[in-house]
Each structure stands twice: as structure tokens, then as C-alpha cells.
Design an enzyme around this catalytic site. Structure first.
Site, PDB file in Angstrom:
ATOM      1  N   GLY A   9      24.476  52.072  29.812  1.00  0.00           N
ATOM      2  CA  GLY A   9      25.054  51.510  28.771  1.00  0.00           C
ATOM      3  C   GLY A   9      23.989  50.846  28.067  1.00  0.00           C
ATOM      4  O   GLY A   9      24.284  49.424  27.421  1.00  0.00           O
ATOM      5  N   GLY A  12      24.049  49.257  24.123  1.00  0.00           N
ATOM      6  CA  GLY A  12      25.184  48.116  23.663  1.00  0.00           C
ATOM      7  C   GLY A  12      24.569  46.767  23.455  1.00  0.00           C
ATOM      8  O   GLY A  12      23.228  46.497  23.236  1.00  0.00           O
ATOM      9  N   ASP A  35      22.847  56.243  28.009  1.00  0.00           N
ATOM     10  CA  ASP A  35      24.044  55.976  27.330  1.00  0.00           C
ATOM     11  C   ASP A  35      24.607  57.298  27.009  1.00  0.00           C
ATOM     12  O   ASP A  35      24.073  58.464  27.226  1.00  0.00           O
ATOM     13  CB  ASP A  35      23.574  55.057  26.074  1.00  0.00           C
ATOM     14  CG  ASP A  35      24.657  54.091  25.738  1.00  0.00           C
ATOM     15  OD1 ASP A  35      25.980  54.776  25.321  1.00  0.00           O
ATOM     16  OD2 ASP A  35      24.552  53.065  25.578  1.00  0.00           O
ATOM     17  N   TYR A 141      41.213  44.302  30.614  1.00  0.00           N
ATOM     18  CA  TYR A 141      39.740  44.182  31.265  1.00  0.00           C
ATOM     19  C   TYR A 141      39.687  43.117  32.081  1.00  0.00           C
ATOM     20  O   TYR A 141      38.911  43.433  33.122  1.00  0.00           O
ATOM     21  CB  TYR A 141      39.268  43.677  29.686  1.00  0.00           C
ATOM     22  CG  TYR A 141      37.829  43.222  29.788  1.00  0.00           C
ATOM     23  CD1 TYR A 141      36.992  44.039  29.759  1.00  0.00           C
ATOM     24  CD2 TYR A 141      37.424  41.816  29.427  1.00  0.00           C
ATOM     25  CE1 TYR A 141      35.474  43.699  29.815  1.00  0.00           C
ATOM     26  CE2 TYR A 141      36.201  41.270  29.403  1.00  0.00           C
ATOM     27  CZ  TYR A 141      35.071  42.380  29.757  1.00  0.00           C
ATOM     28  OH  TYR A 141      33.819  42.019  29.475  1.00  0.00           O
TER      29      TYR A 141
END
Ligand code: NAD
Ligand code: SER
Length: 313
Positions: A9, A12, A35, A141
Site C-alpha cells: 500500500g 497511498g 501496491d 472500518y
């Protein structure tokens, strides 16, 4: 042994800045960016196109580069996750298991995985929220982050996995764009203050939330990862505090630099998420255990954001 670090990731909001710091600390040839897609931010690093849900692909990347540390940043953030709750649960949980299992099998020896202030919920005390308190998150989340924390601690206790974690507040930086969270307004407001002189905010004016300037967040991340293992006494995730403010207060601070700046309000579904989170955080354990101190207050962050955004715009 030289550390070989994989950042999943990496393209980001956090990864873009963390990569720069890790390059400084480890040398860019020892830091691999992974990613779903390539990015100009990876100019100095080897890049692996990787879906963290692909367990075999992840194993192959780890073996190919002889990785021993993983920073796992791939996740859906709060606002995006509410639009696709089951996929958010899958990505945020299975991605974590795929990485923790590599550490359980002793293929890698250290894991960084961020949690969030979203682990707290409407029944949590809102002011100076302590490390240990009521936690009933109401977003998918937050539920995924709370479950992730429990699993991190479980893997540490059962399998001796060296996993380290911070509950980031909302993060604000000028080098990268936010990726679909409820605190994103605090980045957008700077861009629009400079480009339009005004900003329409999706949270109400007195929505007080815990926030942090990105240099502080990056410092905390590398500090906790480089601290001696016996200083990391909490293996779920540490509270971390920076600055707490609401949209009206940050607008007031921006006006000191851009006198004609105006803010208006048009609230949406993110208000309900923000209303379920703390207003401020007590991070005494981070301070005591591994020496955490934040450097930026609202005034210093605002000045630095505007200075740097003006240079690149
Ligand atoms: P982001 O959305 O900006 O970046 C996430 C990156 O992960 C993106 O580049 C995306 O392409 C990549 N990604 C998504 N799915 C993937 C997959 N299946 N395989 C590989 N890569 C994938 O997020 P961020 O703001 O950088 O956050 C990173 C971590 O920090 C997340 O766990 C987030 O929950 C946590 N966090 C962030 C904040 C914040 O304010 N930014 C606050 C608290 C916690
Ligand atoms: N900034 C993040 C979000 O708003 C908090 O984890 O989702």
C-alpha cells in the site's frame, strides 16, 4: 543483518511519505514498494505489483527480495469502507492475516500494521480517551481495526510475532492525497484555500477530532518499529495524540495566512462517523513506553502546509 523492508500500500497517503523515510533509514535498495499500481512515488525503489489478498503472490515477493519486515498499509478507510462493508472487512482482515501468518511461520520477523481512532465508538469517553476504555466501534472500518488489534495481540502472545501498531488520528500532509477517510477534509481545506479561497466542509463546524501532521506520524511509525522489543509493552495498538481541532478552528488558523478565506458547511454521511469518534486522545503509554512526543501544533502545521503547498502549486 541488513533489513529488507516491504511496504504494502506504498502509493497511498502514508506510504508515499513513509517510503522516503525508510529509504533514508535503510537505503532505497533495501525498501520494496508494493501496491495495486505503480506510482511516481516509487522512482527510487523496486516496485512489485501486488494484491495483498493474493497470499501466494505475497509469499513470492517476500522470498524474491528476502524481505524480513513488512509495513502493511493497504486497507479501505472509514468513508470508503461504509460504501462496501463486506469487501472492507475482507481486505482489512485477510490482508492482515496474510502478513501475520508470514511472521507466524518465521518467514519475516517484524510487522507494522496501523490501527485508528476509529476503534472507539459512541460509548467511549470523548475527551482524552484513554488507552484502555469502552470500545464499541459503529463503522465497519472501526470494527475491522478493533478485530485487527485483537488478532495482533493474539499472534504476539501465541506465536511470538513481533507486531507493532499505532492508532493514528486523522493524518494531514502536503505530499500525498488522502484515501477516503472521514478526516480528509483537513487536507482538502488547504488545497482549496489556496486554489479557490473558500472551502465547503462535509463535517459541521464544531466537529472536534484528533488529528496529526504527517511528519509526526512518520516519526512515530519509525520510532515504534525501531524501539527495542521490550519497550513495546502493548501489542494490540498504542494511542497516539497530535492536535485536536474542529473545522471552524482550522479555518480560523488558515485565515491568519489567507485573510479572505471562507468556509461553508454541507454535511454528509461522514458526520455520523465523525460523531462516533473521540475528540482528543490520551497517549501516556506511548510517551512512557517508547518515548513518543509530537512536535507540531495547529499553528506550526498550518504554516508548514501552506508554505509547502505554495511551493508546489
Ligand atoms: P490510502 O487509502 O491512502 O492508501 C492505501 C494504499 O493501499 C493505496 O495506495 C491502495 O492502492 C493500496 N491498496 C488497496 N488495496 C490493496 C490491495 N488489495 N493490495 C495492495 N495494495 C492495496 O490509505 P492511507 O491513508 O495511506 O492509510 C494506510 C493505513 O493507515 C490504513 O491501514 C489506514 O487504515 C491507516 N490509517 C490511516 C489514517 C489516515 O488518516 N490516513 C488514519 C488512521 C489509520
Ligand atoms: N483518517 C482515517 C479515516 O478517516 C482515520 O482512521 O478513515
Amino acid at each position: 543483518m541488513t533489513d529488507k523492508v516491504l511496504v504494502i500500500g506504498a502509493g497511498g497517503q502514508i506510504g508515499t511519505e513513509l517510503l522516503e523515510k525508510l529509504n533514508e533509514l535503510h537505503g532505497s535498495s533495501n525498501v520494496i514498494a508494493a501496491d495495486l499500481n505503480n506510482s511516481p512515488a516509487f522512482a527510487n525503489n523496486a516496485f512489485e505489483k501486488l494484491d495483498v489478498l493474493d497470499k501466494e503472490g505475497l509469499f513470492n515477493v517476500v522470498k524474491k527480495h528476502q524481505i524480513n519486515q513488512i509495513y502493511l498499509l493497504a486497507a479501505l478507510l472509514s468513508a470508503t469502507a461504509e460504501k462496501n462493508p463486506l469487501f472492507a472487512w475482507k481486505l482489512n482482515m485477510d490482508g492482515l492475516f496474510n502478513v501475520l501468518d508470514l511472521a507466524k511461520e518465521k518467514i519475516i520477523d517484524k510487522v507494522y500494521w496501523p490501527s485508528s481512532i476509529a476503534v472507539f465508538g459512541p460509548t467511549t469517553p470523548k475527551e482524552n480517551t484513554p488507552q484502555y476504555t469502552v470500545m464499541e466501534p459503529s463503522t465497519v472500518y472501526g470494527i475491522s481495526k478493533q478485530a485487527g488489534e485483537r488478532w495482533c495481540e493474539y499472534y504476539f502472545n501465541k506465536y511470538n510475532v513481533d507486531v507493532r501498531s499505532i492508532r493514528y488520528p486523522g493524518l494531514i500532509g502536503w505530499k500525498s492525497a488522502p484515501g477516503g477517510g472521514t478526516t480528509d477534509y483537513a487536507v482538502h481545506i488547504f488545497h482549496e484555500a489556496l486554489s479557490k479561497g473558500s472551502y465547503e466542509c462535509f463535517l459541521s463546524e464544531h466537529t472536534h477530532l484528533p488529528m496529526m501532521y504527517m511528519p509526526d506520524a512518520i516519526k512515530a511509525t519509525v520510532d515504534i518499529m525501531h524501539a527495542p522489543a521490550d519497550q513495546i509493552k502493548i501489542r494490540s495498538s498504542y494511542n497516539l495524540a497530535g492536535i485536536s481541532f474542529d473545522p471552524a478552528e482550522i479555518a480560523q488558523e488558515i485565515k491568519k495566512h489567507i485573510p479572505g478565506f471562507t468556509i461553508s458547511y454541507n454535511i454528509d454521511f461522514r458526520q455520523q462517523i465523525a460523531d462516533s469518534w473521540p475528540k482528543s486522545i490520551d497517549d501516556s503509554e506511548s510517551q512512557q513506553h517508547w518515548g513518543w512526543r509530537s512536535a507540531y501544533d495547529l499553528s506550526a502545521m498550518t504554516g508548514d502546509m501552506l508554505l509547502n503547498l505554495r511551493k508546489i502549486k
